[in-house]
Design a protein around this motif. Structure first.
Motif, PDB file in Angstrom:
ATOM      1  N   VAL A 129      -0.480  -2.927  81.787  1.00 26.51           N
ATOM      2  CA  VAL A 129       0.853  -2.471  82.205  1.00 26.51           C
ATOM      3  C   VAL A 129       0.917  -2.358  83.722  1.00 26.51           C
ATOM      4  O   VAL A 129       1.887  -2.807  84.358  1.00 26.51           O
ATOM      5  CB  VAL A 129       1.213  -1.126  81.522  1.00 26.51           C
ATOM      6  N   ILE A 130      -0.115  -1.777  84.327  1.00 25.72           N
ATOM      7  CA  ILE A 130      -0.139  -1.637  85.791  1.00 25.72           C
ATOM      8  C   ILE A 130      -0.125  -3.010  86.464  1.00 25.72           C
ATOM      9  O   ILE A 130       0.624  -3.243  87.414  1.00 25.72           O
ATOM     10  CB  ILE A 130      -1.362  -0.809  86.247  1.00 25.72           C
ATOM     11  N   ILE A 131      -0.906  -3.945  85.962  1.00 27.06           N
ATOM     12  CA  ILE A 131      -0.948  -5.298  86.523  1.00 27.06           C
ATOM     13  C   ILE A 131       0.426  -5.972  86.383  1.00 27.06           C
ATOM     14  O   ILE A 131       0.936  -6.595  87.323  1.00 27.06           O
ATOM     15  CB  ILE A 131      -2.051  -6.141  85.852  1.00 27.06           C
ATOM     16  N   ALA A 132       1.054  -5.820  85.205  1.00 25.53           N
ATOM     17  CA  ALA A 132       2.369  -6.434  84.974  1.00 25.53           C
ATOM     18  C   ALA A 132       3.416  -5.835  85.907  1.00 25.53           C
ATOM     19  O   ALA A 132       4.223  -6.571  86.503  1.00 25.53           O
ATOM     20  CB  ALA A 132       2.784  -6.257  83.517  1.00 25.53           C
ATOM     21  N   LEU A 133       3.409  -4.496  86.038  1.00 27.59           N
ATOM     22  CA  LEU A 133       4.390  -3.846  86.915  1.00 27.59           C
ATOM     23  C   LEU A 133       4.167  -4.231  88.379  1.00 27.59           C
ATOM     24  O   LEU A 133       5.131  -4.415  89.125  1.00 27.59           O
ATOM     25  CB  LEU A 133       4.336  -2.326  86.732  1.00 27.59           C
ATOM     26  N   ALA A 134       2.918  -4.366  88.775  1.00 31.47           N
ATOM     27  CA  ALA A 134       2.628  -4.797  90.153  1.00 31.47           C
ATOM     28  C   ALA A 134       3.070  -6.235  90.358  1.00 31.47           C
ATOM     29  O   ALA A 134       3.628  -6.593  91.392  1.00 31.47           O
ATOM     30  CB  ALA A 134       1.140  -4.646  90.447  1.00 31.47           C
ATOM     31  N   GLY A 135       2.867  -7.087  89.372  1.00 36.06           N
ATOM     32  CA  GLY A 135       3.269  -8.487  89.459  1.00 36.06           C
ATOM     33  C   GLY A 135       4.774  -8.652  89.502  1.00 36.06           C
ATOM     34  O   GLY A 135       5.290  -9.577  90.119  1.00 36.06           O
ATOM     35  N   LEU A 136       5.481  -7.746  88.824  1.00 34.38           N
ATOM     36  CA  LEU A 136       6.949  -7.793  88.827  1.00 34.38           C
ATOM     37  C   LEU A 136       7.544  -7.093  90.051  1.00 34.38           C
ATOM     38  O   LEU A 136       8.762  -7.011  90.174  1.00 34.38           O
ATOM     39  CB  LEU A 136       7.490  -7.129  87.543  1.00 34.38           C
ATOM     40  N   GLU A 137       6.661  -6.607  90.887  1.00 31.81           N
ATOM     41  CA  GLU A 137       7.026  -5.920  92.127  1.00 31.81           C
ATOM     42  C   GLU A 137       7.947  -4.728  91.894  1.00 31.81           C
ATOM     43  O   GLU A 137       8.920  -4.504  92.606  1.00 31.81           O
ATOM     44  CB  GLU A 137       7.633  -6.917  93.127  1.00 31.81           C
ATOM     45  N   VAL A 138       7.625  -3.939  90.857  1.00 24.64           N
ATOM     46  CA  VAL A 138       8.332  -2.680  90.606  1.00 24.64           C
ATOM     47  C   VAL A 138       7.953  -1.729  91.730  1.00 24.64           C
ATOM     48  O   VAL A 138       6.760  -1.639  92.084  1.00 24.64           O
ATOM     49  CB  VAL A 138       7.936  -2.098  89.221  1.00 24.64           C
TER      50      VAL A 138
END
Length: 167
Positions: A129-138
């Motif tokens: 989840v952290i990797i996905a949120l960082a990748g989506l630039e949240v």
């Protein structure tokens, strides 16, 4: 009539290994676990005799031999150790106070093991989840380095595994 045992202290690991060191006692525990509550001694004897026999149907003399050994040796020992409760009148057995304690050695897992797996799954999910949120630039997560967060989650899982292995 069931012979009651007053044994309340936990079984020593060596006692559990002695109990499960016999194929027939191990089969009793497995069959009772699969029965989910209570099982007839005749059903246990039939299953054990079928396992030990290379022929179908099971020879009657083998069935009788298994049944007698259960009655005279294995069931009394399991009851003495409070692994089962044996009703000698009804010829049924059900789990005793130490049944689950012994069953965890037969099954090869325990609740502690399941909790560790749940913890590891949670850590891996959190990392993804952290990797996905960082990748989506949240906003808050965009400043987190995905590689660093991945390494941190892997280290957390590895540390937990090491702790469980050494503990």
């Amino acid at each position: 009539m069931s012979v009651q045992t007053n044994r309340t202290e936990p079984l020593e690991e060596s006692e559990v290994f002695h109990i499960l060191g016999n194929d027939r006692r191990r089969a009793i525990v497995q069959l009772l676990a699969a029965a989910d509550g209570q099982i007839d001694v005749s059903d246990v004897a039939t299953e054990i005799a079928a396992t030990e026999s290379d022929t179908t149907p099971v020879p009657n003399n083998l069935y009788k031999s298994v049944y007698v050994s259960l009655q005279q040796t294995h069931l009394p020992q399991l009851e003495e150790d409070a692994v089962i409760e044996y009703d000698s009148d009804a010829k049924t057995i059900r789990p005793g106070g130490h049944f689950d304690e012994v069953l965890q050695y037969v099954d090869g897992h325990s609740d502690d093991y399941s909790r560790v797996l749940q913890l590891h799954l949670g850590l891996c999910t959190l990392g993804l989840v952290i990797i996905a949120l960082a990748g989506l630039e949240v906003p808050v997560f965009s400043s987190i380095d995905p590689v660093l967060s991945s390494v941190m989650m892997f280290l957390a899982v590895a540390a937990s595994s090491l702790y469980q292995l050494l503990g």
